[in-house]
Design an enzyme around this catalytic site. Structure first.
Site, PDB file in Angstrom:
ATOM      1  N   ASN A   1       0.802  -1.217   0.000  1.00 12.25           N
ATOM      2  CA  ASN A   1       0.000   0.000   0.000  1.00 12.25           C
ATOM      3  C   ASN A   1       0.836   1.269   0.000  1.00 12.25           C
ATOM      4  O   ASN A   1       0.371   2.313  -0.461  1.00 12.25           O
ATOM      5  CB  ASN A   1      -0.927   0.000   1.222  1.00 12.25           C
ATOM      6  CG  ASN A   1      -1.563   1.343   1.460  1.00 12.25           C
ATOM      7  OD1 ASN A   1      -2.471   1.764   0.747  1.00 12.25           O
ATOM      8  ND2 ASN A   1      -1.063   2.066   2.466  1.00 12.25           N
TER       9      ASN A   1
ATOM     10  N   SER B   1      -4.253   1.979  -8.927  1.00  6.02           N
ATOM     11  CA  SER B   1      -5.086   3.178  -8.986  1.00  6.02           C
ATOM     12  C   SER B   1      -5.763   3.240 -10.344  1.00  6.02           C
ATOM     13  O   SER B   1      -5.224   2.743 -11.343  1.00  6.02           O
ATOM     14  CB  SER B   1      -4.238   4.437  -8.785  1.00  6.02           C
ATOM     15  OG  SER B   1      -5.001   5.613  -8.987  1.00  6.02           O
TER      16      SER B   1
ATOM     17  N   TYR C   1       3.090   9.790 -11.067  1.00  3.37           N
ATOM     18  CA  TYR C   1       2.167   8.950 -10.300  1.00  3.37           C
ATOM     19  C   TYR C   1       1.392   8.029 -11.234  1.00  3.37           C
ATOM     20  O   TYR C   1       1.284   6.825 -10.987  1.00  3.37           O
ATOM     21  CB  TYR C   1       1.211   9.834  -9.504  1.00  3.37           C
ATOM     22  CG  TYR C   1       0.240   9.046  -8.643  1.00  3.37           C
ATOM     23  CD1 TYR C   1       0.644   8.511  -7.422  1.00  3.37           C
ATOM     24  CD2 TYR C   1      -1.073   8.846  -9.050  1.00  3.37           C
ATOM     25  CE1 TYR C   1      -0.241   7.793  -6.631  1.00  3.37           C
ATOM     26  CE2 TYR C   1      -1.966   8.124  -8.261  1.00  3.37           C
ATOM     27  CZ  TYR C   1      -1.543   7.601  -7.060  1.00  3.37           C
ATOM     28  OH  TYR C   1      -2.412   6.882  -6.283  1.00  3.37           O
TER      29      TYR C   1
ATOM     30  N   ALA D   1       2.224   6.955 -14.175  1.00  2.00           N
ATOM     31  CA  ALA D   1       3.134   5.948 -14.722  1.00  2.00           C
ATOM     32  C   ALA D   1       3.487   4.895 -13.684  1.00  2.00           C
ATOM     33  O   ALA D   1       3.586   3.697 -13.999  1.00  2.00           O
ATOM     34  CB  ALA D   1       4.397   6.625 -15.246  1.00  2.00           C
ATOM     35  N   SER D   2       3.673   5.323 -12.441  1.00  2.00           N
ATOM     36  CA  SER D   2       4.059   4.376 -11.395  1.00  2.00           C
ATOM     37  C   SER D   2       2.952   3.352 -11.133  1.00  2.00           C
ATOM     38  O   SER D   2       3.227   2.175 -10.883  1.00  2.00           O
ATOM     39  CB  SER D   2       4.410   5.119 -10.105  1.00  2.00           C
ATOM     40  OG  SER D   2       3.259   5.669  -9.477  1.00  2.00           O
TER      41      SER D   2
END
Length: 246
Positions: free
Chosen positions: A77, A127, A140, A142-143
């Site tokens: 998480n 996400s 974010y 891309a991650s």
């Protein structure tokens, strides 16, 4: 008590979604260990183990896996968000976001998979931003796409002994939600518009994500692996048309 007899490790359990998962797993009977940067957070149940941990530090992650002796359920998480476009992002931003959101998940999986027995479950927190791009969150977005791809690879490479799935939350009421809306020229108008695009007419709560995590960790989900489970109140199910006009 769907998780009775299972050991669970949740990263980033200090607050928000991570804390909700920690508490939900404990209620369902799991022996819970959680970790994050800094000292033990206030209010954490005494039956829950806490370890200070930087998920980007490979050696420390390996030591945690050795110290705990492994786990039955791993929930990745821990994550951070930086609100910038590609051209505004610095090398330090890259190291922070990719380091935590990508390398951190990779480090935990690599360290714990050899110490998970048959029937183990890995749950990565992805996400909807890894499927549809939020504005000004290039790194974010891309991650989280990386997390989704890694989830599928682990499911394919390490099944049937280990299941691996990702939960893809939408707009959840945490600090990240407020930071996203603060980017807008009119944060209130942006918030109202986003709310109207949710079929459930509300934003999500950390407990909504925790409920999905409990199911994925349990034996009830024994045939679910390699999947992305979207929990977004129906937001991404809608077309761009404003339903209020029809």
């Amino acid at each position: 008590m769907r998780l009775a007899g299972k050991r669970a490790l949740i990263t980033g359990g200090r607050q928000g979604i991570g804390r909700a998962i920690v508490e939900a797993f404990a209620r369902e009977g799991a022996a819970v260990t959680t970790c994050g940067r800094g000292s033990r957070p206030e209010g954490l149940g005494q039956n829950i183990q806490w370890y200070p941990l930087d998920v980007t530090d490979t050696a420390v992650v390996e030591q945690l896996a050795y110290t705990t002796g492994g786990t039955d359920v791993l929930v990745n998480n821990a994550g951070i968000q930086i609100e910038k476009t590609v051209i505004d992002s610095t090398d330090a931003d890259w190291d922070a976001v990719i380091g935590t959101n990508c390398r951190g998940v990779f480090n935990l999986c690599r360290a714990f998979i050899p110490r998970m027995g048959k029937g183990g479950s890995i749950i990565n927190i992805g996400s909807i931003s890894g499927q549809v791009a939020d504005p000004s969150m290039a790194l974010y977005n891309a991650s989280k796409a990386f997390v989704h791809g890694l989830t599928r690879s682990i499911a394919v490479d390490h099944g049937p002994e280990i299941r691996c799935n990702a939960i893809c939350p939408g707009w959840i009421e945490t600090g990240m939600l407020d930071a996203g809306f603060d980017l807008a020229n009119d944060p209130k108008a942006a918030r109202d518009d986003a709310l109207a695009r949710h079929a459930m007419r509300r934003f999500g709560k950390p407990s909504d994500v925790a409920s999905m995590a409990v199911w994925l960790a349990s034996d009830e989900a024994s045939f679910a692996t390699g999947q992305l489970f979207t929990v977004d109140g129906g937001m991404t199910a809608a077309s761009p048309l404003n339903p209020g006009l029809f």
